[in-house]
Design a protein around this motif. Structure first.
Motif, mmCIF file in Angstrom:
data_model
loop_
_atom_site.group_PDB
_atom_site.id
_atom_site.type_symbol
_atom_site.label_atom_id
_atom_site.label_comp_id
_atom_site.label_asym_id
_atom_site.label_seq_id
_atom_site.Cartn_x
_atom_site.Cartn_y
_atom_site.Cartn_z
ATOM 1 N N THR A 198 11.574 -10.791 -13.537
ATOM 2 C CA THR A 198 12.573 -11.765 -13.093
ATOM 3 C C THR A 198 13.967 -11.138 -13.113
ATOM 4 O O THR A 198 14.359 -10.481 -14.079
ATOM 5 N N VAL A 199 14.687 -11.355 -12.021
ATOM 6 C CA VAL A 199 16.060 -10.868 -11.888
ATOM 7 C C VAL A 199 16.952 -12.086 -11.667
ATOM 8 O O VAL A 199 16.690 -12.874 -10.758
ATOM 9 N N ALA A 200 17.966 -12.260 -12.493
ATOM 10 C CA ALA A 200 18.902 -13.371 -12.287
ATOM 11 C C ALA A 200 20.077 -12.878 -11.451
ATOM 12 O O ALA A 200 20.649 -11.822 -11.719
ATOM 13 N N GLU A 201 20.420 -13.650 -10.419
ATOM 14 C CA GLU A 201 21.535 -13.287 -9.544
ATOM 15 C C GLU A 201 22.792 -14.050 -9.938
ATOM 16 O O GLU A 201 22.714 -15.181 -10.397
ATOM 17 N N GLY A 202 23.924 -13.432 -9.687
ATOM 18 C CA GLY A 202 25.197 -14.146 -9.758
ATOM 19 C C GLY A 202 25.669 -14.517 -11.157
ATOM 20 O O GLY A 202 26.288 -15.559 -11.341
ATOM 21 N N GLY A 240 14.360 -10.531 -17.492
ATOM 22 C CA GLY A 240 14.374 -9.080 -17.656
ATOM 23 C C GLY A 240 15.601 -8.362 -17.109
ATOM 24 O O GLY A 240 16.104 -7.420 -17.719
ATOM 25 N N PHE A 241 16.102 -8.825 -15.960
ATOM 26 C CA PHE A 241 17.141 -8.069 -15.253
ATOM 27 C C PHE A 241 18.191 -9.007 -14.692
ATOM 28 O O PHE A 241 17.929 -10.204 -14.544
ATOM 29 N N ALA A 242 19.362 -8.466 -14.387
ATOM 30 C CA ALA A 242 20.416 -9.320 -13.862
ATOM 31 C C ALA A 242 21.396 -8.559 -12.992
ATOM 32 O O ALA A 242 21.537 -7.339 -13.096
ATOM 33 N N GLN A 243 22.063 -9.323 -12.130
ATOM 34 C CA GLN A 243 23.165 -8.831 -11.308
ATOM 35 C C GLN A 243 24.254 -9.893 -11.354
ATOM 36 O O GLN A 243 23.961 -11.065 -11.580
ATOM 37 N N GLY A 244 25.472 -9.496 -11.113
ATOM 38 C CA GLY A 244 26.534 -10.499 -11.014
ATOM 39 C C GLY A 244 27.893 -9.905 -11.301
ATOM 40 O O GLY A 244 28.007 -8.800 -11.842
ATOM 41 N N TYR A 245 28.921 -10.677 -10.917
ATOM 42 C CA TYR A 245 30.300 -10.213 -11.093
ATOM 43 C C TYR A 245 30.608 -9.932 -12.549
ATOM 44 O O TYR A 245 31.498 -9.155 -12.855
ATOM 45 N N TYR A 246 29.908 -10.605 -13.465
ATOM 46 C CA TYR A 246 30.140 -10.342 -14.897
ATOM 47 C C TYR A 246 29.991 -8.848 -15.189
ATOM 48 O O TYR A 246 30.752 -8.278 -15.964
ATOM 49 N N PHE A 247 29.011 -8.216 -14.572
ATOM 50 C CA PHE A 247 28.787 -6.773 -14.747
ATOM 51 C C PHE A 247 29.628 -5.991 -13.747
ATOM 52 O O PHE A 247 30.387 -5.102 -14.104
ATOM 53 N N LEU A 287 10.685 -11.957 -8.969
ATOM 54 C CA LEU A 287 11.377 -13.180 -8.550
ATOM 55 C C LEU A 287 12.869 -12.995 -8.795
ATOM 56 O O LEU A 287 13.275 -12.675 -9.919
ATOM 57 N N LYS A 288 13.671 -13.178 -7.759
ATOM 58 C CA LYS A 288 15.118 -13.155 -7.955
ATOM 59 C C LYS A 288 15.621 -14.587 -8.003
ATOM 60 O O LYS A 288 15.602 -15.303 -6.990
ATOM 61 N N ILE A 289 16.044 -14.998 -9.180
ATOM 62 C CA ILE A 289 16.468 -16.387 -9.399
ATOM 63 C C ILE A 289 17.800 -16.622 -8.725
ATOM 64 O O ILE A 289 18.782 -15.931 -9.006
ATOM 65 N N ASP A 290 17.853 -17.602 -7.830
ATOM 66 C CA ASP A 290 19.050 -17.827 -7.034
ATOM 67 C C ASP A 290 20.272 -18.157 -7.894
ATOM 68 O O ASP A 290 20.176 -18.814 -8.925
ATOM 69 N N ALA A 293 0.830 -1.217 0.000
ATOM 70 C CA ALA A 293 0.000 0.000 0.000
ATOM 71 C C ALA A 293 0.859 1.260 0.000
ATOM 72 O O ALA A 293 0.398 2.325 -0.409
ATOM 73 N N LEU A 294 2.117 1.140 0.423
ATOM 74 C CA LEU A 294 3.012 2.299 0.387
ATOM 75 C C LEU A 294 3.435 2.621 -1.036
ATOM 76 O O LEU A 294 3.966 3.690 -1.312
ATOM 77 N N GLY A 295 3.261 1.642 -1.945
ATOM 78 C CA GLY A 295 3.595 1.874 -3.348
ATOM 79 C C GLY A 295 4.930 1.300 -3.770
ATOM 80 O O GLY A 295 5.394 1.524 -4.885
ATOM 81 N N LEU A 296 5.562 0.529 -2.886
ATOM 82 C CA LEU A 296 6.870 -0.029 -3.240
ATOM 83 C C LEU A 296 6.716 -1.381 -3.929
ATOM 84 O O LEU A 296 5.590 -1.868 -4.112
ATOM 85 N N THR A 297 7.827 -1.988 -4.324
ATOM 86 C CA THR A 297 7.762 -3.320 -4.919
ATOM 87 C C THR A 297 8.393 -4.344 -3.974
ATOM 88 O O THR A 297 9.241 -4.020 -3.149
ATOM 89 N N LEU A 298 7.916 -5.579 -4.110
ATOM 90 C CA LEU A 298 8.394 -6.676 -3.262
ATOM 91 C C LEU A 298 9.014 -7.765 -4.125
ATOM 92 O O LEU A 298 8.441 -8.153 -5.147
ATOM 93 N N ALA A 299 10.171 -8.233 -3.711
ATOM 94 C CA ALA A 299 10.846 -9.299 -4.455
ATOM 95 C C ALA A 299 11.059 -10.513 -3.567
ATOM 96 O O ALA A 299 11.294 -10.381 -2.364
ATOM 97 N N ILE A 300 10.992 -11.698 -4.162
ATOM 98 C CA ILE A 300 11.377 -12.916 -3.443
ATOM 99 C C ILE A 300 12.825 -13.210 -3.774
ATOM 100 O O ILE A 300 13.175 -13.436 -4.938
#
Ligand code: C2E
Ligand code: CA
Ligand code: CA
Ligand code: CA
Length: 280
Positions: free
Chosen positions: A234-238, A254-261, A200-203, A172-179
């Motif tokens: 979807t966000v891929a981790e690592g 859609g999105f990603a994080q990791g040492y590659y970047f 969803l953050k893919i492990d 209700a505050l207007g933010l987003t929630l990720a698993i």
């Protein structure tokens, strides 16, 4: 053999005591660090796979200890949780991450910056969490829709009315929630229908074996599809290698994080990365 056994037992007790003393020391050091503002945040870029641009960061806490050097969050978050220190610590992280996001976004001419913050079970279980978040948003001027709170499946899985109400108050505050670490927790997916989750953050454990182990590739593909069909990002981790990036793009992640970047980096460097606005 008897006296030898005695020595073993005595040695065991000595080590136990050492462990306990060390733990108590760490605990009081951590309390002081939280009170004195000695913790730091590092920031890992969040990359939009469509544009290859850095669109935001995940805030990751760091503890530069005066004598032990940099302490890993996996070594002190459990202590913070066990002692309740996670509550003031978590509030500080939230405030600092939002303050920093507003500063960088302003410096970049108002370009929106998404900031992701980890929330532990102990924080989630407190009835006043949404009030704390609302206060931090007001204090920092952070637009709610640019803040994402990351929670693990274990937080969300306890499918109780209390948890649902907490999530609804936060939403209700207007933010987003990720698993966070999605796919490592429980097998039941029923809660995804009931809970208002956006991302969803893919492990990393799945991403790690992409293209190497067929089952992991299939699972990752399934998670991306699941996210899509539920209207979730979807966000891929690592991500560490180009091959993993290529596979995830192919799947439509859609999105990603990791040492590659980039690894998580100190604030000054993260600010530069965002300001440059360059594709990575
Ligand atoms: P997490 O939320 O799953 O964060 C991702 C972790 O993976 C980070 O470790 C990050 O540095 C690491 N990582 C990112 N990309 C890669 C990669 O390409 N390869 C590899 N091998 N690792 C990668 P970090 O910073 O040590 O944090 C560990 C965990 O500590 C986090 O896992 C999170 O659960 C917890 N944590 C960190 N900061 C906070 C915080 O402010 N609050 C709470 N409650 N927990 C936090
Ligand atoms: Ca996380
Ligand atoms: Ca994670
Ligand atoms: Ca993790």
């Amino acid at each position: 053999a008897k006296s030898g056994g005695g020595n073993v037992v005595a040695g065991y007790h000595a080590r136990m005591r050492e462990g306990l003393v060390e733990r108590l020391e760490l605990e009081s050091d951590l309390r002081a660090a939280v009170e004195n503002g000695d913790l730091r945040l590092h920031y890992q870029p969040l990359v939009d796979l469509a544009s290859s641009q850095v669109i935001g960061f995940e805030a990751l806490v760091r503890w530069p200890h005066p004598t032990r050097g940099m302490i890993n969050p996996l070594d002190f978050i459990p202590i913070a949780e066990a002692t309740g220190l996670i509550v003031p610590l978590g509030r500080w992280v939230l405030h600092e991450a939002c303050r920093q996001a507003v500063e960088w976004s302003t410096a970049a001419g108002g370009r929106p910056l998404k900031m992701s913050v980890n929330v532990s079970v102990r924080q989630f279980d407190r009835a006043d969490l949404s009030e704390v978040v609302a206060a931090v948003l007001a204090e920092t001027g952070m637009p709610a829709d640019r803040l994402c709170l990351e929670m693990t499946e274990s937080v969300l899985m306890t499918d109780t009315d209390a948890n649902l109400e907490q999530l609804v108050r936060l939403k209700a505050l207007g933010l987003t929630l990720a698993i966070d670490d999605f796919g490592t927790g429980y097998s039941s997916l029923a809660y995804l229908r009931r809970f208002p989750v956006d991302t969803l953050k893919i492990d990393r454990s799945f991403v790690e074996r992409l293209g190497v182990i067929a089952d992991d590739t299939a699972l990752t593909d399934t998670i991306v599809r699941l996210g899509k069909s539920l209207g979730m990002a979807t966000v891929a981790e690592g991500i560490e290698e180009f091959g993993q990036l290529a596979a995830l793009r192919e799947m439509g992640c859609g999105f990603a994080q990791g040492y590659y970047f980039s690894r998580p980096v100190p604030a000054a460097e993260a600010g530069r990365l965002f300001l440059e606005g360059a594709a990575v």
